[in-house]
Design a protein around this motif. Structure first.
Motif, PDB file in Angstrom:
ATOM      1  N   SER A 157      -6.507  -2.096  -5.635  1.00 58.67           N
ATOM      2  CA  SER A 157      -7.725  -1.515  -5.065  1.00 58.67           C
ATOM      3  C   SER A 157      -7.418  -0.164  -4.461  1.00 58.67           C
ATOM      4  O   SER A 157      -6.251   0.194  -4.228  1.00 58.67           O
ATOM      5  CB  SER A 157      -8.323  -2.449  -3.990  1.00 58.67           C
ATOM      6  OG  SER A 157      -7.425  -2.585  -2.901  1.00 58.67           O
ATOM      7  N   LEU A 158      -8.480   0.590  -4.209  1.00 60.38           N
ATOM      8  CA  LEU A 158      -8.379   1.886  -3.557  1.00 60.38           C
ATOM      9  C   LEU A 158      -8.961   1.756  -2.158  1.00 60.38           C
ATOM     10  O   LEU A 158     -10.176   1.676  -1.995  1.00 60.38           O
ATOM     11  CB  LEU A 158      -9.124   2.957  -4.361  1.00 60.38           C
ATOM     12  CG  LEU A 158      -8.665   3.133  -5.821  1.00 60.38           C
ATOM     13  CD1 LEU A 158      -9.552   4.161  -6.539  1.00 60.38           C
ATOM     14  CD2 LEU A 158      -7.198   3.563  -5.886  1.00 60.38           C
ATOM     15  N   VAL A 171      -2.666  -1.651 -10.152  1.00 60.75           N
ATOM     16  CA  VAL A 171      -3.370  -1.094  -8.997  1.00 60.75           C
ATOM     17  C   VAL A 171      -4.454  -2.085  -8.612  1.00 60.75           C
ATOM     18  O   VAL A 171      -5.381  -2.327  -9.380  1.00 60.75           O
ATOM     19  CB  VAL A 171      -3.970   0.287  -9.321  1.00 60.75           C
ATOM     20  CG1 VAL A 171      -4.743   0.828  -8.108  1.00 60.75           C
ATOM     21  CG2 VAL A 171      -2.878   1.260  -9.725  1.00 60.75           C
ATOM     22  N   LEU A 223       1.996   7.629  -7.905  1.00 54.81           N
ATOM     23  CA  LEU A 223       1.543   6.285  -8.278  1.00 54.81           C
ATOM     24  C   LEU A 223       2.396   5.691  -9.397  1.00 54.81           C
ATOM     25  O   LEU A 223       2.827   4.538  -9.322  1.00 54.81           O
ATOM     26  CB  LEU A 223       0.076   6.336  -8.696  1.00 54.81           C
ATOM     27  CG  LEU A 223      -0.547   5.011  -9.170  1.00 54.81           C
ATOM     28  CD1 LEU A 223      -0.524   3.982  -8.066  1.00 54.81           C
ATOM     29  CD2 LEU A 223      -1.972   5.243  -9.661  1.00 54.81           C
ATOM     30  N   TYR A 245      -2.246   8.122  -0.739  1.00 57.95           N
ATOM     31  CA  TYR A 245      -2.876   8.782  -1.885  1.00 57.95           C
ATOM     32  C   TYR A 245      -2.031   9.946  -2.391  1.00 57.95           C
ATOM     33  O   TYR A 245      -2.151  10.360  -3.538  1.00 57.95           O
ATOM     34  CB  TYR A 245      -4.275   9.268  -1.498  1.00 57.95           C
ATOM     35  CG  TYR A 245      -5.339   8.194  -1.636  1.00 57.95           C
ATOM     36  CD1 TYR A 245      -6.040   8.032  -2.828  1.00 57.95           C
ATOM     37  CD2 TYR A 245      -5.608   7.326  -0.585  1.00 57.95           C
ATOM     38  CE1 TYR A 245      -6.995   7.041  -2.959  1.00 57.95           C
ATOM     39  CE2 TYR A 245      -6.563   6.333  -0.701  1.00 57.95           C
ATOM     40  CZ  TYR A 245      -7.264   6.194  -1.895  1.00 57.95           C
ATOM     41  OH  TYR A 245      -8.208   5.203  -2.007  1.00 57.95           O
ATOM     42  N   VAL A 253      -3.542   3.313  -1.414  1.00 56.36           N
ATOM     43  CA  VAL A 253      -3.731   2.707  -2.733  1.00 56.36           C
ATOM     44  C   VAL A 253      -2.932   1.405  -2.735  1.00 56.36           C
ATOM     45  O   VAL A 253      -1.723   1.415  -2.486  1.00 56.36           O
ATOM     46  CB  VAL A 253      -3.229   3.640  -3.851  1.00 56.36           C
ATOM     47  CG1 VAL A 253      -3.387   2.959  -5.214  1.00 56.36           C
ATOM     48  CG2 VAL A 253      -3.978   4.957  -3.819  1.00 56.36           C
ATOM     49  N   GLY A 307       0.820  -1.210   0.000  1.00 54.86           N
ATOM     50  CA  GLY A 307       0.000   0.000   0.000  1.00 54.86           C
ATOM     51  C   GLY A 307       0.853   1.258   0.000  1.00 54.86           C
ATOM     52  O   GLY A 307       1.891   1.323   0.648  1.00 54.86           O
TER      53      GLY A 307
END
Length: 235
Positions: free
Chosen positions: A201-202, A199, A172, A168, A207, A165
């Motif tokens: 999941s959020l 990616v 990215l 945010y 993230v 993870g």
């Protein structure tokens, strides 16, 4: 009486001789089939005993003893014995199934229920595992043949997947580039199998990124631990 004794003796001699010949022929057949040693010994012994018992039945009839009476007596004794040894016979049947179907072999790492380890030996009644911390676990073959079982080392390669993870606020694309580079630079990751960074999941506070690559089964855990450490240090 003398004639009957002679005839019975000849029948028994022929039966024993025939049993040895058939046992030898079947032994060669089993060797060509590369049958597991424990199962081969059991089947050869069963073949030898069956032919000898048949010869005894034929010889007994020379003395007026009905083979039906002998079979009925053996059947009653066998029923009583099977009821008293029900669990043992279930494990024996499971052992025969495991040796015939070969869902795993000695040296494989398997998981069955809460137990897991490297297979040290496969018997007709029990299978022995050696755990990661060198404990010996003995499992009845009945439970192994009747429960879900995972053979971790059955395939020559495994897909390694690592998820991590990031916040945010983090870059990215940069994070994905780092993951891609780490997988590409590791010498034990198979580049020809392809590497995937994505990616996943959020989450509420992060993230979740994922990275996948293929490694040899024997290298799985060492590569995973190294990659987790490198990702932490690099990030």
């Amino acid at each position: 009486l003398g004639y009957r004794l002679l005839a019975a003796g000849v029948i028994l001699m022929i039966g024993v001789r025939l049993a040895k010949v058939v046992q030898k022929m079947m032994g060669k057949t089993f060797n060509r089939m590369e049958m597991e040693v424990s199962l081969k010994k059991f089947l050869l012994s069963a073949i030898y005993a069956s032919i000898c018992i048949l010869a005894i039945f034929v010889a007994a009839e020379k003395f007026g003893i009905s083979s039906g009476s002998i079979i009925a007596l053996l059947g009653s004794a066998g029923l009583a014995l099977s009821l008293s040894l029900q669990n043992m016979l279930g494990n024996f049947a499971g052992g025969v199934a495991l040796l015939l179907l070969k869902p795993f072999k000695v040296g494989d790492y398997i998981i069955c229920g809460t137990e897991e380890g490297t297979v040290a030996s496969i018997g007709l009644v029990y299978t022995t595992l050696n755990t990661m911390d060198n404990r010996m676990v003995i499992l009845p073959n009945g439970s192994l043949s009747n429960n879900n079982l995972t053979n971790v080392t059955a395939q020559e390669k495994r897909r390694l997947e690592i998820k991590v993870g990031i916040s945010y606020e983090s870059d990215l694309k940069k994070a994905k580039e780092i993951l891609e580079e780490l997988f590409q630079n590791h010498p034990l990751v198979r580049k020809e199998e392809g590497i995937l960074v994505f990616v996943d999941s959020l989450g509420d506070s992060a993230v979740l990124l994922g990275a996948r690559g293929w490694v040899a089964t024997g290298d799985y855990w060492s590569v995973k631990w190294e990659m987790i450490e490198k990702i932490k240090l690099t990030f």
